[in-house]
Design a protein around this motif. Structure first.
Motif, mmCIF file in Angstrom:
data_model
loop_
_atom_site.group_PDB
_atom_site.id
_atom_site.type_symbol
_atom_site.label_atom_id
_atom_site.label_comp_id
_atom_site.label_asym_id
_atom_site.label_seq_id
_atom_site.Cartn_x
_atom_site.Cartn_y
_atom_site.Cartn_z
ATOM 1 N N UNK A 136 0.829 -1.203 0.000
ATOM 2 C CA UNK A 136 0.000 0.000 0.000
ATOM 3 C C UNK A 136 0.863 1.253 0.000
ATOM 4 N N UNK A 137 1.967 1.230 0.760
ATOM 5 C CA UNK A 137 2.879 2.376 0.774
ATOM 6 C C UNK A 137 3.505 2.580 -0.600
ATOM 7 N N UNK A 138 3.961 1.499 -1.236
ATOM 8 C CA UNK A 138 4.586 1.611 -2.559
ATOM 9 C C UNK A 138 3.604 2.149 -3.596
ATOM 10 N N UNK A 139 2.378 1.655 -3.566
ATOM 11 C CA UNK A 139 1.380 2.120 -4.543
ATOM 12 C C UNK A 139 1.122 3.606 -4.391
ATOM 13 N N UNK A 140 1.098 4.095 -3.150
ATOM 14 C CA UNK A 140 0.886 5.522 -2.933
ATOM 15 C C UNK A 140 2.099 6.331 -3.381
ATOM 16 N N UNK A 141 3.289 5.886 -2.999
ATOM 17 C CA UNK A 141 4.519 6.604 -3.365
ATOM 18 C C UNK A 141 4.640 6.731 -4.878
ATOM 19 N N UNK A 142 4.244 5.707 -5.599
ATOM 20 C CA UNK A 142 4.333 5.736 -7.066
ATOM 21 C C UNK A 142 3.506 6.871 -7.675
ATOM 22 N N UNK A 143 2.494 7.323 -6.962
ATOM 23 C CA UNK A 143 1.606 8.368 -7.497
ATOM 24 C C UNK A 143 1.983 9.773 -7.027
ATOM 25 N N UNK A 144 2.957 9.906 -6.148
ATOM 26 C CA UNK A 144 3.264 11.218 -5.587
ATOM 27 C C UNK A 144 3.937 12.129 -6.608
ATOM 28 N N UNK A 152 8.860 15.866 -1.971
ATOM 29 C CA UNK A 152 9.642 14.630 -2.052
ATOM 30 C C UNK A 152 10.407 14.572 -3.361
ATOM 31 N N UNK A 153 11.521 13.845 -3.331
ATOM 32 C CA UNK A 153 12.315 13.524 -4.516
ATOM 33 C C UNK A 153 12.780 12.070 -4.381
ATOM 34 N N UNK A 154 12.879 11.346 -5.484
ATOM 35 C CA UNK A 154 13.333 9.953 -5.388
ATOM 36 C C UNK A 154 14.722 9.880 -4.751
ATOM 37 N N UNK A 155 14.887 8.938 -3.851
ATOM 38 C CA UNK A 155 16.177 8.753 -3.187
ATOM 39 C C UNK A 155 17.096 7.881 -4.025
ATOM 40 N N UNK A 180 13.119 4.835 2.651
ATOM 41 C CA UNK A 180 13.935 4.082 1.692
ATOM 42 C C UNK A 180 13.866 4.672 0.293
ATOM 43 N N UNK A 181 12.690 5.144 -0.092
ATOM 44 C CA UNK A 181 12.477 5.523 -1.492
ATOM 45 C C UNK A 181 12.577 7.013 -1.761
ATOM 46 N N UNK A 182 12.330 7.874 -0.767
ATOM 47 C CA UNK A 182 12.185 9.304 -1.045
ATOM 48 C C UNK A 182 13.039 10.164 -0.115
ATOM 49 N N UNK A 183 13.552 11.239 -0.677
ATOM 50 C CA UNK A 183 14.115 12.325 0.131
ATOM 51 C C UNK A 183 12.975 13.280 0.439
ATOM 52 N N UNK A 184 12.883 13.708 1.663
ATOM 53 C CA UNK A 184 11.727 14.502 2.090
ATOM 54 C C UNK A 184 12.175 15.848 2.649
ATOM 55 N N UNK A 185 11.347 16.872 2.412
ATOM 56 C CA UNK A 185 11.591 18.176 3.018
ATOM 57 C C UNK A 185 10.270 18.931 3.124
ATOM 58 N N UNK A 186 10.272 19.901 4.006
ATOM 59 C CA UNK A 186 9.087 20.730 4.222
ATOM 60 C C UNK A 186 9.170 21.986 3.369
ATOM 61 N N UNK A 187 8.033 22.531 2.951
ATOM 62 C CA UNK A 187 8.054 23.827 2.266
ATOM 63 C C UNK A 187 8.618 24.896 3.198
ATOM 64 N N UNK A 188 9.279 25.862 2.639
ATOM 65 C CA UNK A 188 9.869 26.928 3.436
ATOM 66 C C UNK A 188 8.782 27.641 4.250
ATOM 67 N N UNK A 189 9.048 27.793 5.538
ATOM 68 C CA UNK A 189 8.127 28.518 6.413
ATOM 69 C C UNK A 189 7.045 27.677 7.059
ATOM 70 N N UNK A 190 6.920 26.402 6.674
ATOM 71 C CA UNK A 190 5.874 25.576 7.278
ATOM 72 C C UNK A 190 6.295 25.165 8.686
ATOM 73 N N UNK A 191 5.395 25.394 9.681
ATOM 74 C CA UNK A 191 5.783 25.185 11.079
ATOM 75 C C UNK A 191 4.986 24.094 11.785
ATOM 76 N N UNK A 192 4.139 23.356 11.093
ATOM 77 C CA UNK A 192 3.440 22.250 11.718
ATOM 78 C C UNK A 192 2.453 22.658 12.791
#
Length: 455
Positions: A120-128, A449-452, A418-430
């Protein structure tokens, strides 16, 4: 003497509005003014004593179950779950039903679902989309719903799964509006229900009721199909159809429909929100992300993470727990007293509510030390007491799906790393916002995200 602790003097409707729309400032203010215990009053509810005192919380979780009612503390969910849900039951009926429901969510049976979780995780990642932000919490909702539909219902791709998914998504989208909480009273009844039902689907509650009833029809159709089948699968529903208590009694269709809906609601929305917070923390804390990746690469050795790896991902598991400490999805648990009781420093009268506050307790400086710092190592340094850390509740009401949810979060988070490099948009504070009864990240937690690399 059974005197309630002091609390805000504002009218009960004002207190309810603050709890719904500005819960964290409200909790901070009450804690600063009144200390570890304070009494909150909501319209049409008995008073509720919030507590963040660990010794009191320990007593709440250890008290004789016949002296408290947890189901009545969850009545805000009754319009959705109606009468046949473990979350709303108390006493012998709760104990009997919990015993029947528990086996599929533990041990080897639970681990057998790991491959489904990874798929399920792989199927979702493939669509990002890559290189631009997208609403990550929504993506996690898709993943966790896929996992629930496949592991709990045994659905495979096809029209039945598609219709059930679409109806559930519409149903759960309506109660996400926190303002609807203002219309549920202490009996779990919807105030203004007659007016809203008279308007039918023109009203928010009318649309909600129609979708809820449609889900019930789909669940009943699935039960009838399963009962007519000659073979049983390995999904949770198949196992529950065979479950029997000591007297040979199984679950009725009404009970099965209620519990299946409960598993979707409790195991879908909350886990998706928790995963969003986990990835937020991993994206925000580069040192934590780097250490989690080093562990993951060492454990999986370049292979896709699987259920056989999960027990060895200790640092990632600690990262998930530290996330749930600072970003609990549910801020309180509630018990209603059926008799006068002394709980820690509190002597409370029959009928009062007592609410161990997850959000405040898990930020106590005397327990956690520098509590606002994100430090997963806390959970590698020794056992943590269950009245200091209880994002899944406590005592005999600990979430029945806790082990399943933790396993699922580890598999999904590991596969993303394992599959993606992740980062937050600039200024996003959660920033925390309320989504129905949950504390969710603002703007559905945008992530880039970007492919790792190939894994």
């Amino acid at each position: 003497m059974n005197a309630l602790p002091p609390g805000p003097s504002a009218p009960s409707l004002v207190q309810l509005a603050r709890w719904i729309f500005r819960p964290i400032p409200f909790l901070r203010e009450c804690n600063a003014r009144f200390g570890d215990h304070f009494t909150i009053r909501f319209p049409a509810y008995p008073p509720v004593v919030f507590t963040s005192d660990p010794e009191t919380i320990r007593d709440v979780f250890r008290v004789d179950p016949d002296l408290v009612e947890a189901g009545r503390g969850n009545l805000i969910l009754k319009p959705l779950l109606q009468d046949h849900s473990l979350l709303l039951l108390d006493g012998p009926r709760h104990r009997a039903e919990r015993k029947l429901l528990a086996p599929p969510f533990h041990g080897e049976r639970m681990r057998a679902y790991g491959e489904t979780m990874r798929a399920a995780a792989d199927a979702s990642i493939d669509r990002w989309p890559t290189g631009r932000s997208f609403p990550f919490r929504q993506a996690m909702q898709g993943v966790t719903l896929d996992i629930i539909l496949r592991t709990v219902f045994g659905y495979e791709t096809g029209p039945r799964m598609d219709e059930f998914r679409a109806t559930i998504e519409k149903l759960l989208g309506l109660p996400a509006n926190p303002s609807l909480m203002m219309f549920v009273d202490g009996r779990g009844a919807v105030r203004l229900e007659r007016l809203q039902l008279a308007l039918g689907r023109l009203s928010p509650y009318g649309r909600f009721a129609a979708l809820r009833d449609r889900v019930g029809v789909l669940l009943q159709q699935e039960l009838e199909r399963r009962r007519a089948a000659t073979a049983r699968g390995e999904d949770v529903l198949s196992l529950l159809l065979e479950a029997r208590d000591e007297g040979g009694r199984g679950l009725s269709d009404e009970e099965l429909r209620g519990e299946m809906l409960t598993l979707v609601v409790a195991g879908h929305e909350t886990t998706a929100t928790a995963l969003a917070w986990v990835l937020y923390r991993l994206a925000r804390h580069e040192d934590v992300r780097r250490r989690a990746l080093e562990e993951l690469d060492a454990v999986a050795g370049g292979e896709p993470v699987g259920p056989e790896h999960v027990r060895r991902l200790a640092y990632l598991a600690a990262t998930i727990k530290e996330t749930l400490r600072l970003n609990p999805v549910i801020p309180i648990v509630v018990r209603r007293l059926t008799a006068d009781a002394t709980l820690g420093a509190l002597s409370l009268p029959r009928g009062a509510g007592v609410a161990p506050c997850i959000w405040l307790t898990q930020r106590r400086p005397d327990v956690w030390g520098d509590p606002e710092a994100f430090r997963p190592e806390r959970f590698l340094e020794g056992a943590v007491r269950s009245w200091h850390f209880f994002p899944f509740g406590g005592g005999n009401r600990t979430c029945i799906g806790m082990a399943f949810a933790q396993f699922e979060m580890t598999v999904v988070a590991a596969r993303i790393l394992q599959r993606m490099r992740i980062r937050l948009p600039q200024g996003y504070d959660g920033k925390v916002v309320r989504r129905s009864v949950t504390f969710a990240p603002a703007r559905d937690m945008p992530l880039i995200v970007e492919p790792r690399g190939a894994t």
